[in-house]
Design a protein around this motif. Structure first.
Motif, PDB file in Angstrom:
ATOM      1  N   UNK A  71      14.281  43.168  22.565  1.00 56.72           N
ATOM      2  CA  UNK A  71      15.809  43.330  23.632  1.00 56.72           C
ATOM      3  C   UNK A  71      16.042  44.547  24.169  1.00 56.72           C
ATOM      4  N   UNK A  72      17.146  44.595  24.297  1.00 59.11           N
ATOM      5  CA  UNK A  72      17.913  45.214  24.801  1.00 59.11           C
ATOM      6  C   UNK A  72      18.840  46.079  24.357  1.00 59.11           C
ATOM      7  N   UNK A  73      19.008  45.339  23.453  1.00 62.68           N
ATOM      8  CA  UNK A  73      19.451  45.367  21.669  1.00 62.68           C
ATOM      9  C   UNK A  73      19.221  46.260  20.994  1.00 62.68           C
ATOM     10  N   UNK A  74      18.018  46.363  20.684  1.00 57.26           N
ATOM     11  CA  UNK A  74      16.904  47.122  20.522  1.00 57.26           C
ATOM     12  C   UNK A  74      16.719  46.490  18.937  1.00 57.26           C
ATOM     13  N   UNK A  75      15.898  46.780  18.196  1.00 56.39           N
ATOM     14  CA  UNK A  75      15.603  46.597  16.468  1.00 56.39           C
ATOM     15  C   UNK A  75      16.494  46.606  15.612  1.00 56.39           C
ATOM     16  N   UNK A  76      17.110  44.731  14.969  1.00 55.01           N
ATOM     17  CA  UNK A  76      18.394  45.404  13.396  1.00 55.01           C
ATOM     18  C   UNK A  76      17.511  45.111  12.378  1.00 55.01           C
ATOM     19  N   UNK A  77      18.032  45.947  11.883  1.00 53.02           N
ATOM     20  CA  UNK A  77      17.404  46.159  10.631  1.00 53.02           C
ATOM     21  C   UNK A  77      18.390  46.039   9.578  1.00 53.02           C
ATOM     22  N   UNK A  78      18.878  45.146   8.371  1.00 54.58           N
ATOM     23  CA  UNK A  78      19.667  44.370   7.241  1.00 54.58           C
ATOM     24  C   UNK A  78      18.573  45.204   5.875  1.00 54.58           C
TER      25      UNK A  78
ATOM     26  N   UNK B 213      13.764  47.800   4.156  1.00 56.08           N
ATOM     27  CA  UNK B 213      14.657  47.027   5.573  1.00 56.08           C
ATOM     28  C   UNK B 213      13.725  46.099   5.277  1.00 56.08           C
ATOM     29  N   UNK B 214      14.959  44.732   6.389  1.00 60.88           N
ATOM     30  CA  UNK B 214      14.613  43.819   6.956  1.00 60.88           C
ATOM     31  C   UNK B 214      14.870  43.223   8.187  1.00 60.88           C
ATOM     32  N   UNK B 215      14.031  42.399   9.347  1.00 63.49           N
ATOM     33  CA  UNK B 215      14.850  42.160  10.194  1.00 63.49           C
ATOM     34  C   UNK B 215      15.631  41.142  10.042  1.00 63.49           C
ATOM     35  N   UNK B 216      15.865  40.621   9.083  1.00 64.96           N
ATOM     36  CA  UNK B 216      16.950  39.455   8.911  1.00 64.96           C
ATOM     37  C   UNK B 216      17.663  40.009   7.775  1.00 64.96           C
TER      38      UNK B 216
ATOM     39  N   UNK C 260      16.583  38.563   4.689  1.00 70.58           N
ATOM     40  CA  UNK C 260      15.917  38.644   4.059  1.00 70.58           C
ATOM     41  C   UNK C 260      15.083  37.956   3.835  1.00 70.58           C
ATOM     42  N   UNK C 261      14.331  37.143   5.040  1.00 69.64           N
ATOM     43  CA  UNK C 261      13.747  36.181   5.320  1.00 69.64           C
ATOM     44  C   UNK C 261      11.913  36.429   6.350  1.00 69.64           C
ATOM     45  N   UNK C 262      13.097  37.868   7.416  1.00 67.73           N
ATOM     46  CA  UNK C 262      11.835  38.758   8.131  1.00 67.73           C
ATOM     47  C   UNK C 262      10.864  39.228   7.754  1.00 67.73           C
ATOM     48  N   UNK C 263      10.356  40.426   8.834  1.00 70.43           N
ATOM     49  CA  UNK C 263       9.591  41.533   8.347  1.00 70.43           C
ATOM     50  C   UNK C 263      10.248  43.179   7.132  1.00 70.43           C
ATOM     51  N   UNK C 264       9.232  43.005   6.615  1.00 64.94           N
ATOM     52  CA  UNK C 264      10.066  44.421   5.320  1.00 64.94           C
ATOM     53  C   UNK C 264       9.331  45.015   6.140  1.00 64.94           C
ATOM     54  N   UNK C 265      10.400  46.357   6.192  1.00 67.73           N
ATOM     55  CA  UNK C 265       9.943  47.923   5.840  1.00 67.73           C
ATOM     56  C   UNK C 265      10.901  48.377   4.975  1.00 67.73           C
ATOM     57  N   UNK C 266       9.948  49.717   5.337  1.00 65.55           N
ATOM     58  CA  UNK C 266       9.891  49.901   3.839  1.00 65.55           C
ATOM     59  C   UNK C 266      11.319  51.087   4.109  1.00 65.55           C
ATOM     60  N   UNK C 267      12.130  51.895   3.285  1.00 72.14           N
ATOM     61  CA  UNK C 267      12.922  52.833   3.544  1.00 72.14           C
ATOM     62  C   UNK C 267      12.886  54.262   4.865  1.00 72.14           C
ATOM     63  N   UNK C 268      11.525  54.711   4.491  1.00 77.12           N
ATOM     64  CA  UNK C 268      11.368  55.570   5.700  1.00 77.12           C
ATOM     65  C   UNK C 268      10.154  55.789   6.028  1.00 77.12           C
TER      66      UNK C 268
END
Length: 331
Positions: free
Chosen positions: A43-50, A18-21, A24-32
């Motif tokens: 923000x109120x919208x939370x953390x959106x991941x792509x 996953x990535x925050x942008x 793909x130029x944002x912060x990366x996260x593993x699938x789990x």
């Protein structure tokens, strides 16, 4: 918060995490991965991941040492397995080796329902033919699924009859042992968990009931040019990776194990809690992951690498049970 592994795929792409942008130029996260939320962090919208998809850059079977050497630690690419056209994301991890960062999904048939025939040109040194039904000595050059009506179900007893026959399980419909919203598992098989293999299948017929300490299977069902890691101790390939990730290679529990477990599940290591299969039950999915090695322990038992919420350690498991596979480039 620990993510659920995703339930989707994309043709000709490997899933890297996953990535925050969206680009793909944002912060990366593993699938789990584990994400710790703190008050006011979002923000109120939370953390959106792509979803981060990596296009296939060729075939797994043609991935060479020079391809790996040209990558930097943390670089990610993707390659297609010629046996069934599954694409896997690949990363150069902290140990300096190139690993698949998705679990192996090889089955007995491809997406067009054609038999997948194993041979030395597409598979890492298979011991063929495989014994697909121990009782009748039926053999072939492809893996035997538990759903085949001519075969027995996944073995329950601890005998050579269970250990010395090919078994895999591709039915990942049962997501968890706890309740999960039906909308999540409506699509059926869970792409990211991969398939479950007993040790005989994982080692392409080399790993037997009689294999004991000191034996490392010389072949497996990884693509040709790749191999299943050794896993007995700190000098094994799993152990060396563990040390590179901050462990001792001997196993970490408690707070140290919790920290190391988060590292295993972080991008681009991507080890997930895929659980295991014993009999007809998928156990501990989303609370632990068990990954086969080539290293035997004793009759009925084999070394594997075990990753849970608060530990990462070499462990022993029944050879007849179903576990996951990760492959390393090179032979």
């Amino acid at each position: 918060v620990i993510f659920y592994a995703p339930n989707f795929s994309r043709a000709d792409y490997g899933f890297a995490g996953w990535n925050t942008r969206a680009d793909g130029t944002g912060t990366n996260y593993g699938p789990q991965a584990t994400i710790e939320f703190t008050a006011g962090a979002y923000s109120a919208g939370g953390l959106k991941l792509y979803a981060k998809w990596i296009a296939s850059a060729g075939n797994m079977q043609s991935f060479s040492s020079s391809n790996c050497n040209s990558m930097n630690i943390g670089d990610v690419t993707a390659r297609k397995d010629t046996r069934d056209n599954n694409v896997y994301a690949i990363a150069k991890l902290a140990d300096g080796k190139c690993w698949m960062i998705e679990n192996l999904r090889l089955a007995d048939k491809d997406s067009n329902n054609n038999d997948i025939i194993l041979n030395s040109s597409n598979t890492h040194n298979p011991s063929l033919p495989l014994t697909n039904d121990y009782a009748s000595s039926t053999t072939s050059n492809h893996l035997s699924p538990t759903t085949d009506p001519t075969q027995t179900a996944w073995c329950l007893d601890l005998s050579s009859a269970c250990d010395d026959q090919s078994k895999l399980n591709t039915d990942n419909t049962t997501l968890f042992t706890n309740n999960v919203a039906s909308s999540y598992n409506a699509e059926g098989n869970v792409y990211s968990y991969g398939n479950y293999y007993n040790w005989y299948s994982a080692t392409a017929g080399h790993g037997k009931y009689s294999s004991t300490t000191g034996f490392n299977a010389p072949g497996d069902v990884c693509p040709a040019g790749w191999h299943l890691p050794t896993g007995k101790d700190a000098t094994s390939e799993f152990g060396v990776l563990d040390i590179a990730l901050g462990g001792t290679g001997q196993g970490e529990t408690g707070n140290a194990g919790k920290i190391l477990s988060k590292t295993y599940r972080s991008y681009p290591n991507n080890f997930i809690f895929s659980g295991g299969l014993q009999g007809s039950s998928i156990n501990n999915r989303n609370s632990s992951g068990v990954y086969w090695s080539t290293s035997a322990n004793a009759m009925n038992y084999n070394y594997s690498w075990y990753v849970a919420v608060s530990q990462a350690t070499p462990n022993v498991h029944y050879k007849s049970s179903g576990k996951m596979m990760r492959c390393i480039a090179g032979t």
